[in-house]
Design a protein around this motif. Structure first.
Motif, PDB file in Angstrom:
ATOM      1  N   CYS A   1     -30.260  91.499 115.725  1.00 37.02           N
ATOM      2  CA  CYS A   1     -29.137  91.507 114.786  1.00 37.02           C
ATOM      3  C   CYS A   1     -29.630  91.507 113.346  1.00 37.02           C
ATOM      4  O   CYS A   1     -29.094  92.206 112.475  1.00 37.02           O
ATOM      5  CB  CYS A   1     -28.237  90.299 115.038  1.00 37.02           C
ATOM      6  SG  CYS A   1     -27.269  90.433 116.552  1.00 37.02           S
TER       7      CYS A   1
ATOM      8  N   THR B   1     -29.062  94.551 110.678  1.00 42.45           N
ATOM      9  CA  THR B   1     -28.424  94.347 109.377  1.00 42.45           C
ATOM     10  C   THR B   1     -29.268  94.933 108.259  1.00 42.45           C
ATOM     11  O   THR B   1     -28.755  95.591 107.340  1.00 42.45           O
ATOM     12  CB  THR B   1     -28.210  92.843 109.132  1.00 42.45           C
ATOM     13  OG1 THR B   1     -27.405  92.311 110.185  1.00 42.45           O
ATOM     14  CG2 THR B   1     -27.518  92.601 107.805  1.00 42.45           C
TER      15      THR B   1
ATOM     16  N   ALA C   1     -29.273  98.752 108.374  1.00 46.37           N
ATOM     17  CA  ALA C   1     -28.022  99.358 107.885  1.00 46.37           C
ATOM     18  C   ALA C   1     -28.055  99.598 106.390  1.00 46.37           C
ATOM     19  O   ALA C   1     -27.294 100.400 105.856  1.00 46.37           O
ATOM     20  CB  ALA C   1     -26.844  98.457 108.247  1.00 46.37           C
ATOM     21  N   LYS C   2     -28.938  98.895 105.684  1.00 44.49           N
ATOM     22  CA  LYS C   2     -29.062  99.079 104.231  1.00 44.49           C
ATOM     23  C   LYS C   2     -29.886 100.311 103.884  1.00 44.49           C
ATOM     24  O   LYS C   2     -30.067 100.619 102.712  1.00 44.49           O
ATOM     25  CB  LYS C   2     -29.697  97.844 103.611  1.00 44.49           C
ATOM     26  CG  LYS C   2     -28.826  96.590 103.751  1.00 44.49           C
ATOM     27  CD  LYS C   2     -29.484  95.399 103.087  1.00 44.49           C
ATOM     28  CE  LYS C   2     -28.604  94.155 103.200  1.00 44.49           C
ATOM     29  NZ  LYS C   2     -29.221  92.969 102.548  1.00 44.49           N
TER      30      LYS C   2
END
Length: 231
Positions: A187, A191, A194-195
């Motif tokens: 996770c 995260t 995703a940037k």
């Protein structure tokens, strides 16, 4: 004639006693050192001079076993032999008549024997450690062991001692915790990926691939095990 001898004897000076004599004289014919007639205890008369008696060189000295004689002024002393000796002729391990148990004659001296290095099993108990001492050796229980009678036994965990946080976990519970841990990691990497960061994206893809490979490997092992048991 007898009368003349008595007269001459009366005219001779009487022997002096005590303070008028030289050192070590008990009776003397004058204050000079060579005028002694009788000596104090521990001295003998030689040419009218009182000289010290070396009791150690005569049978006057009476020293017990395992001691040696030291001559002193007007007397003597008995001193203990070195602990390495059984009988001696003086002080130190080089004056021994015989070496004591635990010692060996080396270079004309009685020196300590290191039983721990010379004997393969100086201590009969395999859980004991050998410690060399002067003239002997000792056997001490190794760390984690306690002497009980003549043997060393392993220390037991005290009853009621607090157990670790994960001591009671079963294999299935450990497996769940591992999956939860890897899930949290995935996770976090997802995260960051995703940037748009390429490094974290690569790490995320690699972690997913590793998890899938581990899951497939574990499943295949279980299927194969079930198949073999079913046969």
């Amino acid at each position: 004639m007898l009368t003349l001898c008595v007269v001459l004897f009366l005219l001779l000076p009487a022997p002096s006693l005590g303070n008028n004599c030289s050192e070590h004289c008990k009776a003397c014919g004058g204050p000079e050192r060579n005028q002694c007639l009788q000596c104090l205890p521990g001295f003998m008369l030689h040419d009218n001079v009182c000289v010290d008696i070396d009791e150690c060189g005569t049978e006057l000295a009476k020293c017990p076993a395992n001691t040696y004689c030291i001559n002193t002024h007007s007397s003597y002393e008995c001193r203990s032999c070195d602990r390495a000796c059984v009988g001696c002729m003086g002080s130190g391990p080089a004056r021994c008549k015989k070496c004591a148990p635990g010692y060996r004659s080396t270079d004309l001296k009685c020196l300590d024997i290191d039983e721990c290095s010379e004997q393969v099993l100086a201590c009969a108990d395999i859980n004991a450690l050998c410690l060399n001492t002067e003239g002997s050796f000792q056997c001490h229980c190794a760390p984690g062991f306690t002497r009980k009678g003549t043997v060393c036994v392993r220390n037991q965990t005290p009853v009621g001692e607090e157990r670790g946080l994960f001591d009671d976990l079963q294999d299935d519970e450990v497996e769940v915790l591992k999956q939860m841990f890897f899930g949290v990691i995935l996770c976090a990497l997802a995260t960051l990926a995703a940037k748009g960061d390429m490094m974290f994206t690569s790490m995320f893809i690699g972690a997913v691939a590793a998890m899938v490979g581990y899951w497939l490997s574990d499943k295949s092992d279980r299927l194969l095990d079930s198949f073999l048991k079913g046969r």
